[in-house]
Design a protein around this motif. Sequence first.
Motif, PDB file in Angstrom:
ATOM      1  N   THR A   1       1.904   5.413  -5.747  1.00 55.19           N
ATOM      2  CA  THR A   1       1.394   4.412  -4.355  1.00 55.19           C
ATOM      3  C   THR A   1       1.827   5.792  -3.846  1.00 55.19           C
ATOM      4  O   THR A   1       0.909   4.504  -2.386  1.00 55.19           O
ATOM      5  N   THR A   2       1.091   5.747  -3.368  1.00 53.18           N
ATOM      6  CA  THR A   2       1.642   7.201  -2.279  1.00 53.18           C
ATOM      7  C   THR A   2       0.135   7.648  -1.903  1.00 53.18           C
ATOM      8  O   THR A   2      -0.650   7.792  -0.956  1.00 53.18           O
ATOM      9  N   ALA A   3      -0.398   7.693  -3.251  1.00 51.88           N
ATOM     10  CA  ALA A   3      -2.078   8.117  -2.787  1.00 51.88           C
ATOM     11  C   ALA A   3      -2.564   7.029  -2.521  1.00 51.88           C
ATOM     12  O   ALA A   3      -3.954   6.620  -1.493  1.00 51.88           O
ATOM     13  N   ALA A   4      -2.207   5.172  -2.835  1.00 49.77           N
ATOM     14  CA  ALA A   4      -3.209   4.257  -2.798  1.00 49.77           C
ATOM     15  C   ALA A   4      -2.785   3.997  -1.383  1.00 49.77           C
ATOM     16  O   ALA A   4      -3.581   3.563  -1.025  1.00 49.77           O
ATOM     17  N   ARG A   5      -1.694   4.201  -0.447  1.00 47.86           N
ATOM     18  CA  ARG A   5      -1.838   3.775   0.889  1.00 47.86           C
ATOM     19  C   ARG A   5      -2.138   4.477   1.540  1.00 47.86           C
ATOM     20  O   ARG A   5      -3.221   3.842   2.542  1.00 47.86           O
ATOM     21  N   ALA A   6      -2.820   5.554   1.451  1.00 43.69           N
ATOM     22  CA  ALA A   6      -3.612   6.054   2.014  1.00 43.69           C
ATOM     23  C   ALA A   6      -5.026   5.717   2.013  1.00 43.69           C
ATOM     24  O   ALA A   6      -6.239   6.376   3.205  1.00 43.69           O
ATOM     25  N   LEU A   7      -5.720   5.464   1.086  1.00 44.24           N
ATOM     26  CA  LEU A   7      -6.568   4.838   0.163  1.00 44.24           C
ATOM     27  C   LEU A   7      -7.347   3.503   0.895  1.00 44.24           C
ATOM     28  O   LEU A   7      -6.747   2.902   0.146  1.00 44.24           O
ATOM     29  N   ARG A   8      -8.348   3.574   1.050  1.00 39.61           N
ATOM     30  CA  ARG A   8      -9.426   2.435   1.476  1.00 39.61           C
ATOM     31  C   ARG A   8      -9.651   2.147   0.552  1.00 39.61           C
ATOM     32  O   ARG A   8      -9.501   2.692  -0.862  1.00 39.61           O
ATOM     33  N   ASP A   9      -9.878   0.340   0.273  1.00 40.37           N
ATOM     34  CA  ASP A   9     -10.079  -0.629  -1.169  1.00 40.37           C
ATOM     35  C   ASP A   9     -11.085   0.295  -1.390  1.00 40.37           C
ATOM     36  O   ASP A   9     -12.369   0.001  -0.423  1.00 40.37           O
ATOM     37  N   GLY A  10     -11.225   0.448  -2.648  1.00 44.50           N
ATOM     38  CA  GLY A  10     -12.504   0.700  -3.197  1.00 44.50           C
ATOM     39  C   GLY A  10     -12.047   2.116  -3.147  1.00 44.50           C
ATOM     40  O   GLY A  10     -13.594   2.947  -3.654  1.00 44.50           O
ATOM     41  N   GLY A  11     -11.781   2.878  -1.881  1.00 40.22           N
ATOM     42  CA  GLY A  11     -11.545   4.592  -2.104  1.00 40.22           C
ATOM     43  C   GLY A  11     -11.544   5.479  -3.214  1.00 40.22           C
ATOM     44  O   GLY A  11     -11.087   4.619  -4.735  1.00 40.22           O
TER      45      GLY A  11
END
Length: 241
Positions: free
Chosen positions: A164-174
């Motif tokens: 959840t923490t990592a996904a917040r920082a990444l853009r869609d498709g990141g």
Amino acid sequence: MPEPRTFRDEPVSFVRRSGRMSDAQERAFAELAPRYLLDVPRDVAWTSVHPDARLDPLAEYGRRADLIVEIGSGQGHAIVAAASSRPHDDFLAVEVFRAGLARTMLDAERAGARNLRLVEANAPEVLASFLPEAAAAEVWIFFPDPWHKKRHTKRRLVREGFGTTAARALRDGGVLRLATDWEDYALQMRDVLDADPLFERTFDGEWAERFDGRVMTAFERKGIAKGRDIRDLAYRRVART
């Protein structure tokens, strides 16, 4: 009377090691920090990030470009090599080891890597609040501290909830890229991210192919010399709904 603030809600995934710096490393902080090291408002600890602090990539790098973030950049070998060979992308190194930050700045200066910035901070706080949401094109976690003793595994960076923490920082498709030379940690990483609905594998089979952008470092050679296999993983951030 207000309740006293807790120092941190969760154990940090590192040991703070300032160590003795060489004269050259001391000069790096005095001369190069204004160019490379971000001035981060602190919260309850020196390596913390104030929850209201936000990175402004446009203001910091002076342009709009893909941002690649390395968590636990160590001596900076991987990120300096990447930044100097990919001038059209921007890079952020996250590290708490001061001598490593100094070495990274020195090498970046020699390589002319003006697209690199560093932050001395606890990585989860950088991902959870300091980076704007969806700011990163990629997040790299190469050879994080394995905390191999059973009583210490709760300190591992990649554990339940990390997605959840990592996904917040990444853009869609990141893309989230990981590598480790500890088999049980590799298995834990894979289990955690396979189970996270915010990510999907970019690879078939047991492990991802070695990431071409990850240069061989002395740390990796040491693991190989001890007979440990290197395992890579790569996951794509699914689109926000």
